[in-house]
Design an enzyme around this catalytic site. Structure first.
Site, mmCIF file in Angstrom:
data_model
loop_
_atom_site.group_PDB
_atom_site.id
_atom_site.type_symbol
_atom_site.label_atom_id
_atom_site.label_comp_id
_atom_site.label_asym_id
_atom_site.label_seq_id
_atom_site.Cartn_x
_atom_site.Cartn_y
_atom_site.Cartn_z
ATOM 1 N N PRO A 1 0.826 -1.199 0.000
ATOM 2 C CA PRO A 1 0.000 0.000 0.000
ATOM 3 C C PRO A 1 0.865 1.257 0.000
ATOM 4 C CG PRO A 1 -0.795 -1.571 1.622
ATOM 5 C CD PRO A 1 0.514 -2.093 1.126
ATOM 6 N N GLU A 2 0.465 2.254 -0.791
ATOM 7 C CA GLU A 2 1.185 3.516 -0.847
ATOM 8 C C GLU A 2 0.327 4.604 -0.214
ATOM 9 O OE1 GLU A 2 2.983 4.269 -4.649
ATOM 10 O OE2 GLU A 2 3.496 2.175 -4.948
#
Length: 285
Positions: free
Chosen positions: A2-3
């Site tokens: 996840p960013e």
């Protein structure tokens, strides 16, 4: 992994559901989920039980929730597959449930689910006199482009002063946080910059434009819940994001560039991949 947009979606969900609620019970179902807690599961539970949550905060990919009037925060990192879910107590336990928090109002509970157990939770001391109660361990991480306190001028000057290449700089968490591999490729495509372009060759307008594209692409991802390539990334309600449908470069090897029609290429880069258009994003000489 996840960013920033994906973690921000989770933060917003936590802000809606847990702020102001007091923890009644903590169950640690897998010790690895709290391995960063010096005193282990028992210490984690003891410090959290009876604590009241403040507003959820984020720095790059790190989340934390201040514990009111304590000088501490609960910090969380999602790792590769971590999920923070707000669930009705009647919902059956998830297969990879690692930590459960119940609250004094007996409403929805907070669950940390992590298939690969790379993520985790911990209680950490916060920076003194910091209104955001930033945990000490992440205070060195730079702010991100969506942070109201992010200083564009300072970033642009630091970027151009770096003796590195532009994609490496975008992933440097001491320079700018939250820009991971996906959004770096998307920002560079929009700015028509090759990932190996030396930062010292960027003009100030080019650097400013790249920053604006990074901000725009992450805001666009936020608007549709982030980028989900599998079922492991979801928001607090268990819903996936849809920005993968709008990616211009990342994951589109062999597909036509949406700007010029040239086939998108993929190149091995630092144990990852870089996706780019060889026509629009000319390699440096």
């Amino acid at each position: 992994m996840p960013e920033l947009p994906e973690v921000e979606v989770v933060r917003r969900g936590l802000a809606s559901w847990v702020a102001g609620r007091t923890v009644a019970e903590v169950q640690v179902l897998h010790p690895r989920a709290v391995r960063r807690q010096p005193g282990g599961a028992a210490d984690f539970a003891a410090r959290l039980t009876g604590a009241t949550f403040g507003a959820a905060q984020r720095r790059g990919k790190y989340l934390w929730v201040p514990l009111a009037d304590s000088g501490f925060s609960m910090i969380g990192h999602l790792g590769m597959s971590g999920q923070l879910l707000v669930q009705d107590p009647s919902v059956p336990d998830e297969t990879h449930l690692r930590v459960r928090l119940r609250f004094t109002d007996e409403g929805r509970e907070l669950r940390f689910v992590d298939q690969r157990t790379f993520g985790g939770l911990a209680i950490e001391e916060a920076e003194p006199d910091d209104p955001e109660a930033t945990p000490v361990s992440i205070a060195h991480i730079a702010r991100d482009p969506l942070d109201p306190r992010f200083d564009d001028g300072v970033f642009i000057a630091a970027l151009r002063a770096k003796r590195t290449t532009v994609k490496r700089a975008l992933l440097d968490q001491t320079l700018i946080s939250g820009v991971g591999n996906i959004y770096a490729d998307e920002s560079l495509w929009r700015a028509k910059l090759h990932y190996e372009r030396p930062t010292a060759t960027l003009t100030r307008p080019q650097a400013a434009l790249l920053l604006q594209h990074a901000r725009d692409v992450m805001n666009a991802a936020l608007a549709v819940g982030g980028t989900s390539f599998d079922s492991l990334y979801v928001n607090v309600n268990g819903e996936s994001g849809y920005f993968s449908r709008d990616l211009d470069a990342y994951g589109r090897e062999g597909e036509p560039c949406r700007r010029c029609g040239t086939a998108i290429r993929r190149a091995a880069w630092m144990n990852r991949s870089s996706y780019f258009c060889p026509h629009c994003q000319r390699a440096p000489r």
